[in-house]
Design a protein around this motif. Structure first.
Motif, PDB file in Angstrom:
ATOM      1  N   VAL A  18       0.842  -1.200   0.000  1.00 22.98           N
ATOM      2  CA  VAL A  18       0.000   0.000   0.000  1.00 22.98           C
ATOM      3  C   VAL A  18       0.876   1.248   0.000  1.00 22.98           C
ATOM      4  CG1 VAL A  18      -1.634   1.366   1.371  1.00 22.98           C
ATOM      5  CG2 VAL A  18      -2.040  -1.080   1.007  1.00 22.98           C
ATOM      6  N   TYR A  19       1.917   1.256   0.822  1.00 21.27           N
ATOM      7  CA  TYR A  19       2.827   2.408   0.874  1.00 21.27           C
ATOM      8  C   TYR A  19       3.401   2.709  -0.517  1.00 21.27           C
ATOM      9  CZ  TYR A  19       6.959   5.211   1.547  1.00 21.27           C
ATOM     10  OH  TYR A  19       7.896   6.194   1.425  1.00 21.27           O
ATOM     11  N   VAL A  20       3.844   1.677  -1.207  1.00 16.62           N
ATOM     12  CA  VAL A  20       4.402   1.873  -2.547  1.00 16.62           C
ATOM     13  C   VAL A  20       3.358   2.514  -3.456  1.00 16.62           C
ATOM     14  CG1 VAL A  20       5.213   0.674  -4.619  1.00 16.62           C
ATOM     15  CG2 VAL A  20       6.140   0.062  -2.384  1.00 16.62           C
ATOM     16  N   SER A  21       2.123   2.027  -3.387  1.00 10.81           N
ATOM     17  CA  SER A  21       1.084   2.507  -4.302  1.00 10.81           C
ATOM     18  C   SER A  21       0.546   3.889  -3.959  1.00 10.81           C
ATOM     19  CB  SER A  21      -0.074   1.511  -4.342  1.00 10.81           C
ATOM     20  OG  SER A  21       0.350   0.323  -4.986  1.00 10.81           O
ATOM     21  N   VAL A  22       0.462   4.229  -2.684  1.00 14.28           N
ATOM     22  CA  VAL A  22      -0.164   5.511  -2.325  1.00 14.28           C
ATOM     23  C   VAL A  22       0.834   6.605  -1.973  1.00 14.28           C
ATOM     24  CG1 VAL A  22      -2.288   4.376  -1.550  1.00 14.28           C
ATOM     25  CG2 VAL A  22      -0.543   5.007   0.129  1.00 14.28           C
ATOM     26  N   ALA A  23       2.080   6.256  -1.720  1.00 19.96           N
ATOM     27  CA  ALA A  23       3.064   7.279  -1.344  1.00 19.96           C
ATOM     28  C   ALA A  23       4.248   7.312  -2.306  1.00 19.96           C
ATOM     29  CB  ALA A  23       3.550   7.045   0.091  1.00 19.96           C
ATOM     30  N   GLU A  24       4.934   6.195  -2.430  1.00 18.14           N
ATOM     31  CA  GLU A  24       6.168   6.183  -3.218  1.00 18.14           C
ATOM     32  C   GLU A  24       5.904   6.379  -4.710  1.00 18.14           C
ATOM     33  OE1 GLU A  24      10.103   3.408  -3.940  1.00 18.14           O
ATOM     34  OE2 GLU A  24       8.723   2.887  -2.345  1.00 18.14           O
ATOM     35  N   GLN A  25       4.958   5.638  -5.270  1.00 14.81           N
ATOM     36  CA  GLN A  25       4.687   5.746  -6.705  1.00 14.81           C
ATOM     37  C   GLN A  25       4.218   7.157  -7.095  1.00 14.81           C
ATOM     38  OE1 GLN A  25       5.526   3.915  -9.143  1.00 14.81           O
ATOM     39  NE2 GLN A  25       4.042   3.996 -10.802  1.00 14.81           N
ATOM     40  N   PRO A  26       3.245   7.741  -6.410  1.00 10.06           N
ATOM     41  CA  PRO A  26       2.849   9.102  -6.778  1.00 10.06           C
ATOM     42  C   PRO A  26       3.995  10.113  -6.627  1.00 10.06           C
ATOM     43  CG  PRO A  26       1.156   8.112  -5.419  1.00 10.06           C
ATOM     44  CD  PRO A  26       2.344   7.182  -5.385  1.00 10.06           C
ATOM     45  N   ALA A  27       4.830   9.940  -5.612  1.00 10.86           N
ATOM     46  CA  ALA A  27       5.956  10.861  -5.420  1.00 10.86           C
ATOM     47  C   ALA A  27       6.964  10.731  -6.557  1.00 10.86           C
ATOM     48  CB  ALA A  27       6.637  10.599  -4.079  1.00 10.86           C
ATOM     49  N   ARG A  28       7.273   9.509  -6.942  1.00 13.45           N
ATOM     50  CA  ARG A  28       8.254   9.331  -8.024  1.00 13.45           C
ATOM     51  C   ARG A  28       7.707   9.844  -9.350  1.00 13.45           C
ATOM     52  NH1 ARG A  28       7.489   3.291  -7.818  1.00 13.45           N
ATOM     53  NH2 ARG A  28       9.260   3.281  -6.398  1.00 13.45           N
ATOM     54  N   LEU A  29       6.400   9.754  -9.560  1.00 15.08           N
ATOM     55  CA  LEU A  29       5.818  10.241 -10.810  1.00 15.08           C
ATOM     56  C   LEU A  29       5.889  11.770 -10.920  1.00 15.08           C
ATOM     57  CD1 LEU A  29       2.777   7.834 -11.249  1.00 15.08           C
ATOM     58  CD2 LEU A  29       4.942   7.839 -12.530  1.00 15.08           C
ATOM     59  N   GLY A  30       6.153  12.438  -9.818  1.00 16.10           N
ATOM     60  CA  GLY A  30       6.334  13.886  -9.833  1.00 16.10           C
ATOM     61  C   GLY A  30       7.724  14.312 -10.279  1.00 16.10           C
ATOM     62  N   LEU A  31       8.610  13.351 -10.486  1.00 11.67           N
ATOM     63  CA  LEU A  31       9.989  13.645 -10.906  1.00 11.67           C
ATOM     64  C   LEU A  31      10.082  13.698 -12.432  1.00 11.67           C
ATOM     65  CD1 LEU A  31      11.751  11.098  -8.516  1.00 11.67           C
ATOM     66  CD2 LEU A  31      11.520  13.576  -8.167  1.00 11.67           C
ATOM     67  N   ASP A  32      11.158  14.292 -12.936  1.00 11.30           N
ATOM     68  CA  ASP A  32      11.396  14.252 -14.383  1.00 11.30           C
ATOM     69  C   ASP A  32      11.761  12.821 -14.780  1.00 11.30           C
ATOM     70  OD1 ASP A  32      14.401  13.850 -14.526  1.00 11.30           O
ATOM     71  OD2 ASP A  32      14.370  15.747 -13.422  1.00 11.30           O
ATOM     72  N   ASP A  33      11.760  12.537 -16.082  1.00 15.58           N
ATOM     73  CA  ASP A  33      11.942  11.164 -16.562  1.00 15.58           C
ATOM     74  C   ASP A  33      13.239  10.527 -16.075  1.00 15.58           C
ATOM     75  OD1 ASP A  33       9.532  11.411 -17.857  1.00 15.58           O
ATOM     76  OD2 ASP A  33      10.413  11.750 -19.837  1.00 15.58           O
ATOM     77  N   GLN A  34      14.310  11.286 -16.077  1.00 16.78           N
ATOM     78  CA  GLN A  34      15.607  10.739 -15.660  1.00 16.78           C
ATOM     79  C   GLN A  34      15.605  10.418 -14.167  1.00 16.78           C
ATOM     80  OE1 GLN A  34      18.962  13.394 -16.171  1.00 16.78           O
ATOM     81  NE2 GLN A  34      20.253  11.688 -16.822  1.00 16.78           N
ATOM     82  N   ALA A  35      15.150  11.357 -13.350  1.00 18.06           N
ATOM     83  CA  ALA A  35      15.106  11.136 -11.900  1.00 18.06           C
ATOM     84  C   ALA A  35      14.107  10.036 -11.540  1.00 18.06           C
ATOM     85  CB  ALA A  35      14.755  12.431 -11.180  1.00 18.06           C
ATOM     86  N   LEU A  36      13.026   9.959 -12.295  1.00 14.07           N
ATOM     87  CA  LEU A  36      12.014   8.929 -12.084  1.00 14.07           C
ATOM     88  C   LEU A  36      12.637   7.538 -12.204  1.00 14.07           C
ATOM     89  CD1 LEU A  36       8.859   8.115 -12.113  1.00 14.07           C
ATOM     90  CD2 LEU A  36       9.096   8.234 -14.577  1.00 14.07           C
ATOM     91  N   LEU A  37      13.363   7.320 -13.279  1.00 14.31           N
ATOM     92  CA  LEU A  37      14.014   6.027 -13.491  1.00 14.31           C
ATOM     93  C   LEU A  37      15.130   5.812 -12.479  1.00 14.31           C
ATOM     94  CD1 LEU A  37      14.120   3.472 -15.203  1.00 14.31           C
ATOM     95  CD2 LEU A  37      15.686   4.671 -16.757  1.00 14.31           C
ATOM     96  N   ARG A  38      15.867   6.849 -12.161  1.00 14.05           N
ATOM     97  CA  ARG A  38      16.954   6.747 -11.182  1.00 14.05           C
ATOM     98  C   ARG A  38      16.415   6.333  -9.807  1.00 14.05           C
ATOM     99  NH1 ARG A  38      20.115  11.177 -12.106  1.00 14.05           N
ATOM    100  NH2 ARG A  38      21.645   9.850 -13.099  1.00 14.05           N
ATOM    101  N   GLU A  39      15.244   6.782  -9.459  1.00 16.21           N
ATOM    102  CA  GLU A  39      14.634   6.405  -8.177  1.00 16.21           C
ATOM    103  C   GLU A  39      14.050   5.000  -8.254  1.00 16.21           C
ATOM    104  OE1 GLU A  39      11.961   5.648  -5.004  1.00 16.21           O
ATOM    105  OE2 GLU A  39      11.364   5.706  -7.098  1.00 16.21           O
ATOM    106  N   TRP A  40      13.371   4.673  -9.375  1.00 17.00           N
ATOM    107  CA  TRP A  40      12.679   3.391  -9.480  1.00 17.00           C
ATOM    108  C   TRP A  40      13.642   2.208  -9.422  1.00 17.00           C
ATOM    109  CZ3 TRP A  40      12.723  -0.981 -12.395  1.00 17.00           C
ATOM    110  CH2 TRP A  40      11.652  -1.851 -12.218  1.00 17.00           C
ATOM    111  N   GLN A  41      14.763   2.291 -10.120  1.00 16.25           N
ATOM    112  CA  GLN A  41      15.658   1.133 -10.241  1.00 16.25           C
ATOM    113  C   GLN A  41      16.151   0.602  -8.892  1.00 16.25           C
ATOM    114  OE1 GLN A  41      18.449   2.521 -13.244  1.00 16.25           O
ATOM    115  NE2 GLN A  41      17.297   1.490 -14.859  1.00 16.25           N
ATOM    116  N   PRO A  42      16.772   1.412  -8.031  1.00 17.99           N
ATOM    117  CA  PRO A  42      17.199   0.844  -6.748  1.00 17.99           C
ATOM    118  C   PRO A  42      16.029   0.553  -5.812  1.00 17.99           C
ATOM    119  CG  PRO A  42      17.739   3.172  -6.833  1.00 17.99           C
ATOM    120  CD  PRO A  42      17.241   2.781  -8.203  1.00 17.99           C
TER     121      PRO A  42
END
Length: 143
Positions: A18-42
């Motif tokens: 739930v945390y991933v879906s309601v907090a982490e995912q929406p927060a990462r989607l607010g990043l630019d494409d490069q930062a988005l991928l940089r956060e998602w991978q690790p």
């Protein structure tokens, strides 16, 4: 006691999902494409190891509780909490592998669309965890 532990571990799995879906995912989607991928991978690597371990532990505890009590709800909970494994391996893995292979320095809008897709697929993991938690809770309240 084993059934209570199965419930607690399944609830931890569900809470993390739930945390991933309601907090982490929406927060990462607010990043630019490069930062988005940089956060998602690790984040994905760490989260996958954690959630896979938790699901396995909850499944084993649920199977033990079922074996000790004969309550079918424990078996249902054990099966539901392990279902994120095949879901991830069979359905999510092609997207995961594509995202893992992408170069952060040349991230494109394709990374964003795949991470949005990944987030929708991750909701199935949330649902399976919630259903397993409910099954274990139900088992604890059976006569």
């Amino acid at each position: 006691m084993v059934g209570l532990l199965a419930l607690a571990v399944a609830a931890a799995f569900t809470g993390a999902a739930v945390y991933v879906s309601v907090a982490e995912q929406p927060a990462r989607l607010g990043l630019d494409d490069q930062a988005l991928l940089r956060e998602w991978q690790p984040s994905y690597k760490r989260g996958a190891a954690m959630q896979a371990s938790i699901a396995l532990i909850a499944c084993v505890l649920g199977l033990i509780a079922w074996w000790l009590t004969g309550a079918a709800a424990y078996l249902a909970g054990a099966l539901l909490i392990i279902l994120p494994w095949p879901w991830t391996l069979l359905v999510m893995m092609p997207t995961n592998r594509t995202l893992e292979a992408m170069d952060v320095e040349t991230a494109s809008p394709q990374a964003r669309s795949l991470i949005v897709k990944w987030g929708r697929m991750h909701l199935v993991r949330v649902a399976l965890g919630a259903l397993a938690t409910i099954a274990f809770l139900w088992a604890l309240h059976l006569p």
